[in-house]
Enzyme design. Sequence first.
Site, PDB file in Angstrom:
ATOM      1  N   ASP A  77       0.775  -1.228   0.000  1.00  0.00           N
ATOM      2  CA  ASP A  77       0.000   0.000   0.000  1.00  0.00           C
ATOM      3  C   ASP A  77       0.815   1.291   0.000  1.00  0.00           C
ATOM      4  OD1 ASP A  77      -2.508   1.453   0.143  1.00  0.00           O
ATOM      5  OD2 ASP A  77      -2.022   1.883   2.230  1.00  0.00           O
TER       6      ASP A  77
ATOM      7  N   CYS B 292     -22.573   4.346  -6.304  1.00  0.00           N
ATOM      8  CA  CYS B 292     -21.750   5.319  -5.565  1.00  0.00           C
ATOM      9  C   CYS B 292     -22.620   6.492  -5.080  1.00  0.00           C
ATOM     10  CB  CYS B 292     -20.614   5.820  -6.458  1.00  0.00           C
ATOM     11  SG  CYS B 292     -19.659   7.112  -5.636  1.00  0.00           S
TER      12      CYS B 292
ATOM     13  N   CYS C 115     -15.736  -5.997 -17.244  1.00  0.00           N
ATOM     14  CA  CYS C 115     -17.030  -5.663 -16.635  1.00  0.00           C
ATOM     15  C   CYS C 115     -18.196  -5.855 -17.596  1.00  0.00           C
ATOM     16  CB  CYS C 115     -17.033  -4.205 -16.203  1.00  0.00           C
ATOM     17  SG  CYS C 115     -15.920  -3.840 -14.859  1.00  0.00           S
TER      18      CYS C 115
ATOM     19  N   CYS D 234     -15.695   3.270   2.887  1.00  0.00           N
ATOM     20  CA  CYS D 234     -16.932   3.035   2.137  1.00  0.00           C
ATOM     21  C   CYS D 234     -16.725   1.793   1.272  1.00  0.00           C
ATOM     22  CB  CYS D 234     -17.229   4.256   1.274  1.00  0.00           C
ATOM     23  SG  CYS D 234     -18.609   4.038   0.126  1.00  0.00           S
TER      24      CYS D 234
HETATM   25  C1  B12 Z   1      -4.711   6.460  -3.243  1.00  0.00           C
HETATM   26  C2  B12 Z   1      -5.464   5.207  -2.861  1.00  0.00           C
HETATM   27  C3  B12 Z   1      -6.811   5.330  -2.520  1.00  0.00           C
HETATM   28  C4  B12 Z   1      -7.585   6.629  -2.748  1.00  0.00           C
HETATM   29  C5  B12 Z   1      -7.892   6.764  -4.260  1.00  0.00           C
HETATM   30  C6  B12 Z   1      -8.502   5.478  -4.857  1.00  0.00           C
HETATM   31  C7  B12 Z   1      -8.249   5.249  -6.337  1.00  0.00           C
HETATM   32  N1  B12 Z   1      -9.169   4.548  -6.963  1.00  0.00           N
HETATM   33  O1  B12 Z   1      -7.271   5.681  -6.899  1.00  0.00           O
HETATM   34  C8  B12 Z   1      -8.834   6.411  -1.819  1.00  0.00           C
HETATM   35  C9  B12 Z   1      -8.546   7.012  -0.453  1.00  0.00           C
HETATM   36  C10 B12 Z   1     -10.132   6.980  -2.348  1.00  0.00           C
HETATM   37  C11 B12 Z   1      -8.839   4.885  -1.724  1.00  0.00           C
HETATM   38  C12 B12 Z   1      -9.984   4.177  -1.416  1.00  0.00           C
HETATM   39  C13 B12 Z   1     -10.021   2.791  -1.325  1.00  0.00           C
HETATM   40  N2  B12 Z   1      -8.968   1.965  -1.311  1.00  0.00           N
HETATM   41 CO1  B12 Z   1      -7.152   2.537  -1.762  1.00  0.00          CO
HETATM   42  N3  B12 Z   1      -5.388   2.891  -2.373  1.00  0.00           N
HETATM   43  C14 B12 Z   1      -4.815   3.953  -2.845  1.00  0.00           C
HETATM   44  C15 B12 Z   1      -3.370   3.647  -3.296  1.00  0.00           C
HETATM   45  C16 B12 Z   1      -2.404   4.151  -2.219  1.00  0.00           C
HETATM   46  C17 B12 Z   1      -2.990   4.240  -4.662  1.00  0.00           C
HETATM   47  C18 B12 Z   1      -4.051   4.028  -5.767  1.00  0.00           C
HETATM   48  C19 B12 Z   1      -3.678   4.713  -7.071  1.00  0.00           C
HETATM   49  O2  B12 Z   1      -2.604   4.519  -7.608  1.00  0.00           O
HETATM   50  N4  B12 Z   1      -4.573   5.576  -7.585  1.00  0.00           N
HETATM   51  C20 B12 Z   1      -4.333   6.323  -8.795  1.00  0.00           C
HETATM   52  C21 B12 Z   1      -5.340   5.924  -9.880  1.00  0.00           C
HETATM   53  C22 B12 Z   1      -5.065   6.682 -11.158  1.00  0.00           C
HETATM   54  O3  B12 Z   1      -5.183   4.544 -10.054  1.00  0.00           O
HETATM   55  P1  B12 Z   1      -6.228   3.643 -10.853  1.00  0.00           P
HETATM   56  O4  B12 Z   1      -7.549   4.299 -10.925  1.00  0.00           O
HETATM   57  O5  B12 Z   1      -6.175   2.254 -10.309  1.00  0.00           O
HETATM   58  O6  B12 Z   1      -5.576   3.623 -12.325  1.00  0.00           O
HETATM   59  C23 B12 Z   1      -4.442   2.833 -12.550  1.00  0.00           C
HETATM   60  C24 B12 Z   1      -4.802   1.471 -13.120  1.00  0.00           C
HETATM   61  O7  B12 Z   1      -6.207   1.273 -13.066  1.00  0.00           O
HETATM   62  C25 B12 Z   1      -4.188   1.472 -14.500  1.00  0.00           C
HETATM   63  N5  B12 Z   1      -5.127   1.120 -15.554  1.00  0.00           N
HETATM   64  C26 B12 Z   1      -6.129   1.818 -16.069  1.00  0.00           C
HETATM   65  N6  B12 Z   1      -6.702   1.087 -17.035  1.00  0.00           N
HETATM   66  C27 B12 Z   1      -6.025  -0.076 -17.115  1.00  0.00           C
HETATM   67  C28 B12 Z   1      -6.214  -1.194 -17.932  1.00  0.00           C
HETATM   68  C29 B12 Z   1      -5.339  -2.294 -17.782  1.00  0.00           C
HETATM   69  C30 B12 Z   1      -5.527  -3.467 -18.680  1.00  0.00           C
HETATM   70  C31 B12 Z   1      -4.278  -2.271 -16.817  1.00  0.00           C
HETATM   71  C32 B12 Z   1      -3.346  -3.418 -16.649  1.00  0.00           C
HETATM   72  C33 B12 Z   1      -4.136  -1.128 -16.004  1.00  0.00           C
HETATM   73  C34 B12 Z   1      -5.020  -0.070 -16.176  1.00  0.00           C
HETATM   74  O8  B12 Z   1      -3.597   2.733 -14.767  1.00  0.00           O
HETATM   75  C35 B12 Z   1      -3.653   3.559 -13.640  1.00  0.00           C
HETATM   76  C36 B12 Z   1      -2.241   3.927 -13.197  1.00  0.00           C
HETATM   77  O9  B12 Z   1      -1.644   2.918 -12.409  1.00  0.00           O
HETATM   78  C37 B12 Z   1      -3.401   2.078  -3.380  1.00  0.00           C
HETATM   79  C38 B12 Z   1      -2.085   1.383  -2.993  1.00  0.00           C
HETATM   80  C39 B12 Z   1      -1.044   1.494  -4.086  1.00  0.00           C
HETATM   81  N7  B12 Z   1       0.197   1.742  -3.691  1.00  0.00           N
HETATM   82  O10 B12 Z   1      -1.339   1.329  -5.261  1.00  0.00           O
HETATM   83  C40 B12 Z   1      -4.552   1.696  -2.412  1.00  0.00           C
HETATM   84  C41 B12 Z   1      -5.494   0.548  -2.847  1.00  0.00           C
HETATM   85  C42 B12 Z   1      -5.865   0.785  -4.281  1.00  0.00           C
HETATM   86  N8  B12 Z   1      -6.681   0.753  -2.019  1.00  0.00           N
HETATM   87  C43 B12 Z   1      -7.258  -0.328  -1.665  1.00  0.00           C
HETATM   88  C44 B12 Z   1      -8.498  -0.398  -0.964  1.00  0.00           C
HETATM   89  C45 B12 Z   1      -8.855  -1.723  -0.316  1.00  0.00           C
HETATM   90  C46 B12 Z   1      -9.351   0.714  -0.900  1.00  0.00           C
HETATM   91  C47 B12 Z   1     -10.821   0.772  -0.442  1.00  0.00           C
HETATM   92  C48 B12 Z   1     -11.654  -0.465  -0.803  1.00  0.00           C
HETATM   93  C49 B12 Z   1     -10.858   1.034   1.092  1.00  0.00           C
HETATM   94  C50 B12 Z   1     -12.267   1.287   1.630  1.00  0.00           C
HETATM   95  N9  B12 Z   1     -13.135   0.307   1.726  1.00  0.00           N
HETATM   96  O11 B12 Z   1     -12.587   2.401   2.010  1.00  0.00           O
HETATM   97  C51 B12 Z   1     -11.315   2.033  -1.198  1.00  0.00           C
HETATM   98  C52 B12 Z   1     -11.823   1.692  -2.608  1.00  0.00           C
HETATM   99  C53 B12 Z   1     -12.126   2.878  -3.467  1.00  0.00           C
HETATM  100  C54 B12 Z   1     -12.056   2.518  -4.962  1.00  0.00           C
HETATM  101  N10 B12 Z   1     -13.185   2.180  -5.543  1.00  0.00           N
HETATM  102  O12 B12 Z   1     -10.958   2.563  -5.545  1.00  0.00           O
HETATM  103  C55 B12 Z   1      -6.536  -1.549  -2.190  1.00  0.00           C
HETATM  104  C56 B12 Z   1      -7.297  -2.098  -3.403  1.00  0.00           C
HETATM  105  C57 B12 Z   1      -7.178  -3.591  -3.608  1.00  0.00           C
HETATM  106  C58 B12 Z   1      -7.846  -4.019  -4.884  1.00  0.00           C
HETATM  107  N11 B12 Z   1      -8.317  -5.258  -4.906  1.00  0.00           N
HETATM  108  O13 B12 Z   1      -7.896  -3.278  -5.861  1.00  0.00           O
HETATM  109  C59 B12 Z   1      -5.107  -0.948  -2.537  1.00  0.00           C
HETATM  110  C60 B12 Z   1      -4.391  -1.591  -3.708  1.00  0.00           C
HETATM  111  C61 B12 Z   1      -4.266  -1.097  -1.234  1.00  0.00           C
HETATM  112  C62 B12 Z   1      -3.741  -2.524  -1.037  1.00  0.00           C
HETATM  113  N12 B12 Z   1      -2.439  -2.693  -0.940  1.00  0.00           N
HETATM  114  O14 B12 Z   1      -4.477  -3.484  -0.971  1.00  0.00           O
HETATM  115  N13 B12 Z   1      -7.632   4.362  -2.001  1.00  0.00           N
HETATM  116  S1  SF4 Z   2     -20.029  -3.465 -10.443  1.00  0.00           S
HETATM  117 FE1  SF4 Z   2     -18.563  -2.156 -11.491  1.00  0.00          FE
HETATM  118  S2  SF4 Z   2     -16.615  -3.237 -11.286  1.00  0.00           S
HETATM  119 FE2  SF4 Z   2     -18.224  -4.748 -10.822  1.00  0.00          FE
HETATM  120  S3  SF4 Z   2     -18.631  -5.740 -12.794  1.00  0.00           S
HETATM  121 FE3  SF4 Z   2     -20.099  -4.058 -12.592  1.00  0.00          FE
HETATM  122  S4  SF4 Z   2     -19.086  -2.348 -13.646  1.00  0.00           S
HETATM  123 FE4  SF4 Z   2     -17.506  -3.867 -13.236  1.00  0.00          FE
HETATM  124  S1  SF4 Z   3     -15.706   4.008  -2.077  1.00  0.00           S
HETATM  125 FE1  SF4 Z   3     -17.851   4.791  -1.911  1.00  0.00          FE
HETATM  126  S2  SF4 Z   3     -17.751   6.976  -2.392  1.00  0.00           S
HETATM  127 FE2  SF4 Z   3     -15.788   6.032  -3.058  1.00  0.00          FE
HETATM  128  S3  SF4 Z   3     -16.132   5.542  -5.216  1.00  0.00           S
HETATM  129 FE3  SF4 Z   3     -16.718   3.706  -4.071  1.00  0.00          FE
HETATM  130  S4  SF4 Z   3     -18.916   3.954  -3.686  1.00  0.00           S
HETATM  131 FE4  SF4 Z   3     -18.145   5.939  -4.322  1.00  0.00          FE
END
Ligand code: B12
Ligand code: SF4
Ligand code: SF4
Length: 315
Positions: A135, A199, A189, A242
Site C-alpha cells: 500500500d 456510488c 465488466c 466506504c
Molecule cells: C490512493 C489510494 C486510494 C484513494 C484513491 C482510490 C483510487 N481509486 O485511486 C482512496 C482514499 C479513495 C482509496 C480508497 C479505497 N482503497 Co485505496 N489505495 C490507494 C493507493 C495508495 C494508490 C491508488 C492509485 O494509484 N490511484 C491512482 C489511480 C489513477 O489509479 P487507478 O484508478 O487504479 O488507475 C491505474 C490502473 O487502473 C491502471 N489502468 C487503467 N486502465 C487499465 C487497464 C489495464 C488493462 C491495466 C493493466 C491497467 C489499467 O492505470 C492507472 C495507473 O496505475 C493504493 C495502494 C497502491 N500503492 O497502489 C490503495 C489501494 C488501491 N486501495 C485499496 C483499498 C482496499 C481501498 C478501499 C476499498 C478502502 C475502503 N473500503 O474504504 C477504497 C476503494 C475505493 C475505490 N473504488 O478505488 C486496495 C485495493 C485492492 C484491490 N483489490 O484493488 C489498494 C491496492 C491497497 C492494497 N495494498 O491493498 N484508495
Molecule cells: S459493479 Fe462495477 S466493477 Fe463490478 S462488474 Fe459491474 S461495472 Fe464492473
Molecule cells: S468508495 Fe464509496 S464513495 Fe468512493 S467511489 Fe466507491 S462507492 Fe463511491
Amino acid sequence: MGLAEEIKQKAFQLGFDLAGITDASPLDNDQFKSLTDWLAFGCAGRMDYMRNNLDKRTNPIKLLKSARSIICLGLNYNPPKTQKKATISADPMGTVANYARYEDYHLFIKQQLRKLTNFIASIAGTGFRFKICVDSAPLAERTLAARAGLGFIGKNRMLINPQLGPQIFLAEIVTSLKLPPDEPIKAVCSNCNKCLTACPTGALTPDGRLDANKCISYLTIEYKAEFPPDLAPKIGARLFGCDECVLVCPFHKNAPSCQNKHFTFYPDRAKLNLHEILALTEESFGAKFADSPLKRLPLDCLKRNAKTCLANIAG
Ligand code: B12
Ligand code: SF4
Ligand code: SF4
C-alpha cells in the site's frame, strides 16, 4: 519445480490467496497517462504522496535499481460469515469498511512477506535483492497485479479476481531475481455499470476515473479538514471508509470468505457506537484500536466523522 513455482507454493502456505509474477518494466503509455491525467484533473485531492515519487510509481526500477521481476500477492479480505447475531443497540451506530474490521493489514502482510523473502533467500542463493511493498510504497499496485494475472481492473477501479471478487489486499516483492512472468487474465465488466450507479456521491466518472475529492473513503480516511457541506449529508452513517462500489459488484456475490486463520478479524467492528467514539480519549482510543487501521486516523478526525454520522442519522 522451478523457483517461481516454489515461491508461489510457499506464498499459498503462508496464507496468501493469489500469487503471480510480472517483469519490472515501467507502466505502459496508457497506464502512465491514466495516472498522470488523474493527477492533472485534481482527482488525488490533498493526497500529496500521490504526486510525489511519480518516477518510482511508474517505474519499479526507480524503487529498486536491480529490479527484474515483481512477485504480486493477494490476500482475500471478504469477511467471514459470523454466526453471531449483530449487536442490537438503541444507540446510533456508524459503519466501518470491511478492510478495517481486521487487524491492520499493512503490519500483518509485511510480516508474511518477510517470511516469504527469508524462504526465497534460503533457496535463491546470493544476489537476491528485494523490496517489500504493501500500500504505502510508491508502486502502482493494481496495474502490476493485473499484469501478473491476479485479476482485472473494474469500473470501480478495484483489482477484481473473477473467483475471489474485489475484496483482495495487494502486496509485492520487487526483486532482482529473473522469474518467468504470468499472463494477464481476460475478464471485463462488460455492460455492467452497477458500481457507478451505487456510488452515493458520483465519485466514479463514466470516463473511468475515481475523483477522490468526492469519495467517502477518501473523505473519512484521508481528508483532515471539515467536510464540504454538499458532501457531508451523503456520507450517511459511514464512520470509516466506504464499500458501496465494492459490495454491489456481481463478482463479489459468490466470493468466498477470508480463509487466513492468522489474520485477526473483529466481528464487532462492523458498526461502532457513535456516542462511544465521541467519548474516546487518546488513551482509550489507543488501547481499543491499537492494532486497527482506524488508529491511522487522528482521533479528532474520527470524532468529526462520528458527528457527521450523528447529524445524518438525526436527519
Ligand atoms: C490512493 C489510494 C486510494 C484513494 C484513491 C482510490 C483510487 N481509486 O485511486 C482512496 C482514499 C479513495 C482509496 C480508497 C479505497 N482503497 Co485505496 N489505495 C490507494 C493507493 C495508495 C494508490 C491508488 C492509485 O494509484 N490511484 C491512482 C489511480 C489513477 O489509479 P487507478 O484508478 O487504479 O488507475 C491505474 C490502473 O487502473 C491502471 N489502468 C487503467 N486502465 C487499465 C487497464 C489495464 C488493462 C491495466 C493493466 C491497467 C489499467 O492505470 C492507472 C495507473 O496505475 C493504493 C495502494 C497502491 N500503492 O497502489 C490503495 C489501494 C488501491 N486501495 C485499496 C483499498 C482496499 C481501498 C478501499 C476499498 C478502502 C475502503 N473500503 O474504504 C477504497 C476503494 C475505493 C475505490 N473504488 O478505488 C486496495 C485495493 C485492492 C484491490 N483489490 O484493488 C489498494 C491496492 C491497497 C492494497 N495494498 O491493498 N484508495
Ligand atoms: S459493479 Fe462495477 S466493477 Fe463490478 S462488474 Fe459491474 S461495472 Fe464492473
Ligand atoms: S468508495 Fe464509496 S464513495 Fe468512493 S467511489 Fe466507491 S462507492 Fe463511491
